[in-house]
Design a protein around this motif. Structure first.
Motif, mmCIF file in Angstrom:
data_model
loop_
_atom_site.group_PDB
_atom_site.id
_atom_site.type_symbol
_atom_site.label_atom_id
_atom_site.label_comp_id
_atom_site.label_asym_id
_atom_site.label_seq_id
_atom_site.Cartn_x
_atom_site.Cartn_y
_atom_site.Cartn_z
ATOM 1 N N LEU A 321 0.827 -1.208 0.000
ATOM 2 C CA LEU A 321 0.000 0.000 0.000
ATOM 3 C C LEU A 321 0.863 1.260 0.000
ATOM 4 C CD1 LEU A 321 -3.142 0.364 0.088
ATOM 5 C CD2 LEU A 321 -2.323 -1.959 0.452
ATOM 6 N N ALA A 322 1.976 1.239 0.760
ATOM 7 C CA ALA A 322 2.855 2.410 0.797
ATOM 8 C C ALA A 322 3.450 2.691 -0.582
ATOM 9 C CB ALA A 322 3.963 2.194 1.822
ATOM 10 N N ARG A 324 2.113 1.883 -3.395
ATOM 11 C CA ARG A 324 1.005 2.329 -4.253
ATOM 12 C C ARG A 324 0.783 3.835 -4.094
ATOM 13 N NH1 ARG A 324 -5.294 0.381 -3.507
ATOM 14 N NH2 ARG A 324 -6.225 1.863 -4.967
ATOM 15 N N TYR A 325 0.887 4.324 -2.861
ATOM 16 C CA TYR A 325 0.675 5.745 -2.605
ATOM 17 C C TYR A 325 1.977 6.548 -2.634
ATOM 18 C CZ TYR A 325 -4.081 4.588 -1.089
ATOM 19 O OH TYR A 325 -5.379 4.165 -1.033
ATOM 20 N N VAL A 327 4.569 6.379 -0.647
ATOM 21 C CA VAL A 327 4.921 6.778 0.716
ATOM 22 C C VAL A 327 6.089 5.916 1.180
ATOM 23 C CG1 VAL A 327 4.149 6.844 3.122
ATOM 24 C CG2 VAL A 327 2.605 7.570 1.288
ATOM 25 N N LEU A 353 2.363 12.127 4.435
ATOM 26 C CA LEU A 353 1.172 11.476 3.899
ATOM 27 C C LEU A 353 0.280 12.513 3.221
ATOM 28 C CD1 LEU A 353 0.285 9.132 6.892
ATOM 29 C CD2 LEU A 353 1.638 8.615 4.862
ATOM 30 N N ASN A 355 -3.007 12.495 2.694
ATOM 31 C CA ASN A 355 -4.278 12.716 3.365
ATOM 32 C C ASN A 355 -4.534 11.593 4.361
ATOM 33 O OD1 ASN A 355 -5.480 10.491 1.776
ATOM 34 N ND2 ASN A 355 -5.335 11.945 0.086
ATOM 35 N N LYS A 357 -6.891 9.384 4.302
ATOM 36 C CA LYS A 357 -7.257 8.122 3.666
ATOM 37 C C LYS A 357 -6.039 7.214 3.508
ATOM 38 C CE LYS A 357 -10.974 10.265 0.944
ATOM 39 N NZ LYS A 357 -11.461 10.558 -0.427
ATOM 40 N N VAL A 358 -4.926 7.789 3.124
ATOM 41 C CA VAL A 358 -3.692 7.007 2.958
ATOM 42 C C VAL A 358 -3.239 6.454 4.305
ATOM 43 C CG1 VAL A 358 -1.282 7.125 2.265
ATOM 44 C CG2 VAL A 358 -3.020 8.297 0.914
ATOM 45 N N ASP A 361 -5.480 3.473 5.039
ATOM 46 C CA ASP A 361 -5.247 2.306 4.186
ATOM 47 C C ASP A 361 -3.987 1.549 4.587
ATOM 48 O OD1 ASP A 361 -7.519 2.965 2.861
ATOM 49 O OD2 ASP A 361 -6.548 3.682 1.034
ATOM 50 N N ILE A 362 -2.910 2.272 4.866
ATOM 51 C CA ILE A 362 -1.659 1.598 5.220
ATOM 52 C C ILE A 362 -1.788 0.908 6.565
ATOM 53 C CG2 ILE A 362 0.779 1.969 5.746
ATOM 54 C CD1 ILE A 362 0.796 4.222 3.717
ATOM 55 N N SER A 501 -1.219 14.871 8.168
ATOM 56 C CA SER A 501 -1.043 14.697 6.731
ATOM 57 C C SER A 501 -1.137 16.068 6.051
ATOM 58 C CB SER A 501 -2.103 13.760 6.170
ATOM 59 O OG SER A 501 -3.396 14.244 6.450
#
Length: 542
Positions: A321-322, A324-325, A327, A353, A355, A357-358, A361-362, A501
């Protein structure tokens, strides 16, 4: 999957049919898992329900001044909390809801939450945002363009008089004058109408009025700032202490720093220590000290591999996930312990980050992956359990968890009415994995649970849940020393919240909020023991 030759079960774990033998086994299980059998959980359950009701009452008091919008937001909180509040309220009264009823409650709660969210957004869109009058527009235009005799902005745009009456000296904003002019040039009446500039750390805070959707406004302002000043500054859109939107501009030199060499060495040392403690946990479950008998590593290796599978799946999910964003994550810093092998890992964010949402998700991905792997191992182990399985444990031990006890009753049925239950090793490994996952889902600090609460409810609520978690752990530590150990770990290493964030105003959607509620619900169900009355109704033990 687990060859018989790898599991030599000692005499004190086989065919223990008398009460005194069961009592002798309890300390061994408590030492290995940190999950003693406690008979007085009604008080803790009632206290938990009362705290939740108190939080709802406090939320209603805070929501009333905001009128319809505040009440709708409060009702969303009620919708999120009502399923587990009802479950544990009935639980304290000795009334058990089966899994189907709990699932229906969660589905109904999610549907109600989504409906209220739509009504809240509709009510918010109907509220007309105040538009600046001509005098306000002119004052901002003058602040942007009125130079002094040297061609620089007037003193009022770069100096702020301190509020202390004893000190009337002006404080210079720590941002170059040309940069400050450029920064102010990105604002406008259709995005963020800046009215006041205040020095803050190495940057500035700009107070004013938000003109539009926070996500769109932040995106436009960030793009404009990068176009004019490249990558030199970061723009944060957050709430101040008065719950009003403000913009914070900080230089990019304040970004999180990458992992240093010494920190990487520490991460490797902790990884090796975790491998050792996982092997020792396997030895404790099999009735011997692995450190004194390292040649018996083949016996403990399957249990250790199961623990590593839970830890590894969580780490992989976080990093997927990181990436993907985009991060950055630090190397994982595992927290070894002899009781359950490992408490999990600390993953520090190495970049800002975008926002909340990220952040959600992580945090959710790691716990979801570890929890799913643990639950699959537990259910598979229960399905593979039969008379003559490698582990023989007292049925009373299934009272140590609402979640595990309920699943065991569904799969094993009347076998739990016996004093001794034969179980597959995957049952014990899956149970340990659920404990590790549930501990990391506690709503405190930088744990996955703390990050989830911060993402959904904001930093203020996350601070309060962190304090509440400390209080609960302090109470539980009176009967379980593992809770005190974990409280100390959180206090020293993970008590602080994540930094805000870049866009702190945009909240996660309703689906994420429902998933967060489900994760916290399962955390409580995994850690909370069954009451004697409920265990009797389920037919666990005699």
């Amino acid at each position: 999957m687990f060859p018989t030759t790898l599991f030599h079960i000692p005499q004190n774990l086989m065919l223990l049919l008398d009460r005194s033998a069961i009592d002798r086994l309890k300390p061994l299980w408590a030492q290995a898992t940190g999950m003693p059998i406690v008979a007085s959980e009604n008080t803790a359950t009632i206290a938990l329900v009362l705290v939740a009701v108190g939080i709802l009452g406090w939320g209603f008091y805070r929501a009333r001044p905001f009128g319809k919008l505040g009440i709708l937001a409060w009702l969303q909180s009620v919708a999120l909390m009502s399923p587990w509040l009802l479950f544990f309220g009935l639980f304290a009264a000795g009334i058990y809801l089966n899994l189907v009823a709990v699932l229906l409650l969660l589905v109904a709660s999610t549907g109600l939450y989504i409906y209220l969210g739509r009504q809240l957004r509709k009510a918010a869109s109907d509220a007309v945002l105040p538009r600046p009058d001509a005098a306000e527009v002119k004052s901002q235009s003058d602040a942007f363009s009125a130079p002094d005799s040297q061609g620089t902005p007037g003193p009022e745009t770069i100096k702020i008089v301190t509020s202390s009456p004893a000190n009337k000296e002006s404080e210079i904003i720590p941002v170059p004058v040309e940069d400050l002019k450029t920064i102010k040039g990105i604002f406008g009446i259709d995005t963020f109408f800046a009215t006041e500039t205040i020095p803050y750390q190495d940057g500035v805070i700009l107070k004013g009025n938000l003109r539009g959707d926070p996500e769109q406004v932040h995106s436009r302002l960030t793009a404009s700032l990068e176009e004019r000043l490249n990558d030199r500054y970061r723009l944060f859109l957050v709430e101040n202490q008065d719950d009003k939107p403000v913009v914070i501009i900080l230089p990019s030199t304040n970004d999180p720093q990458p992992t240093t060499v010494s920190q990487k060495i520490l991460a490797v040392v902790l990884l090796l220590a975790t491998i050792a403690t996982s092997l020792e946990t396997g030895g404790l479950l099999l009735g011997f000290d692995f450190f004194n008998s390292p040649t018996r590593y083949l016996e403990v290796l399957p249990i250790a591999v199961g623990i590593w599978a839970v830890l590894g799946s969580g780490e992989i999910a976080r990093r997927v996930l990181a990436n993907r964003y985009k991060v950055g994550l630090s190397w994982p810093f595992f927290i070894p312990t002899l009781q359950i092998g490992c408490f999990g890992a600390i993953d520090r964010f190495e970049s800002l980050l975008p926002n909340r949402k990220v952040l959600f998700d992580i945090a959710f991905a790691g716990s979801a992956a570890g929890g799913i792997v643990s639950l699959l191992m537990l259910v598979t182990g229960l399905l593979l359990s039969h008379p003559g399985s490698l582990f023989q444990i007292p049925a009373e031990f299934f009272k140590g968890s609402v979640l595990v006890g309920t699943l065991a009753k569904v799969v094993l049925g009347s076998a739990l009415q016996q004093q001794i239950v034969d179980v597959h090793p995957l049952v014990v490994i899956g149970w340990l994995g659920l404990v590790i996952t549930a501990i990391n889902l506690m709503p405190a600090g930088q744990l996955d649970g703390g990050r989830i609460v911060q993402a959904i409810y904001g930093r203020k609520i996350a601070s309060r849940t962190t304090l509440a978690t400390f209080v609960v752990l302090a109470i539980v530590s009176l009967v379980n020393p593992l809770a005190l150990y974990w409280a100390i770990v959180i206090l020293i290493l993970q008590r602080n919240l994540e930094r805000p964030s870049l866009n702190e105003l945009t909240e996660p959607d309703d689906a994420r909020a429902a998933l967060g509620l489900l994760a916290l619900f399962l955390m409580i169900a995994a850690l909370l023991p069954l009451t004697p009355a409920l265990a009797g109704r389920l037919g666990i033990g005699n």
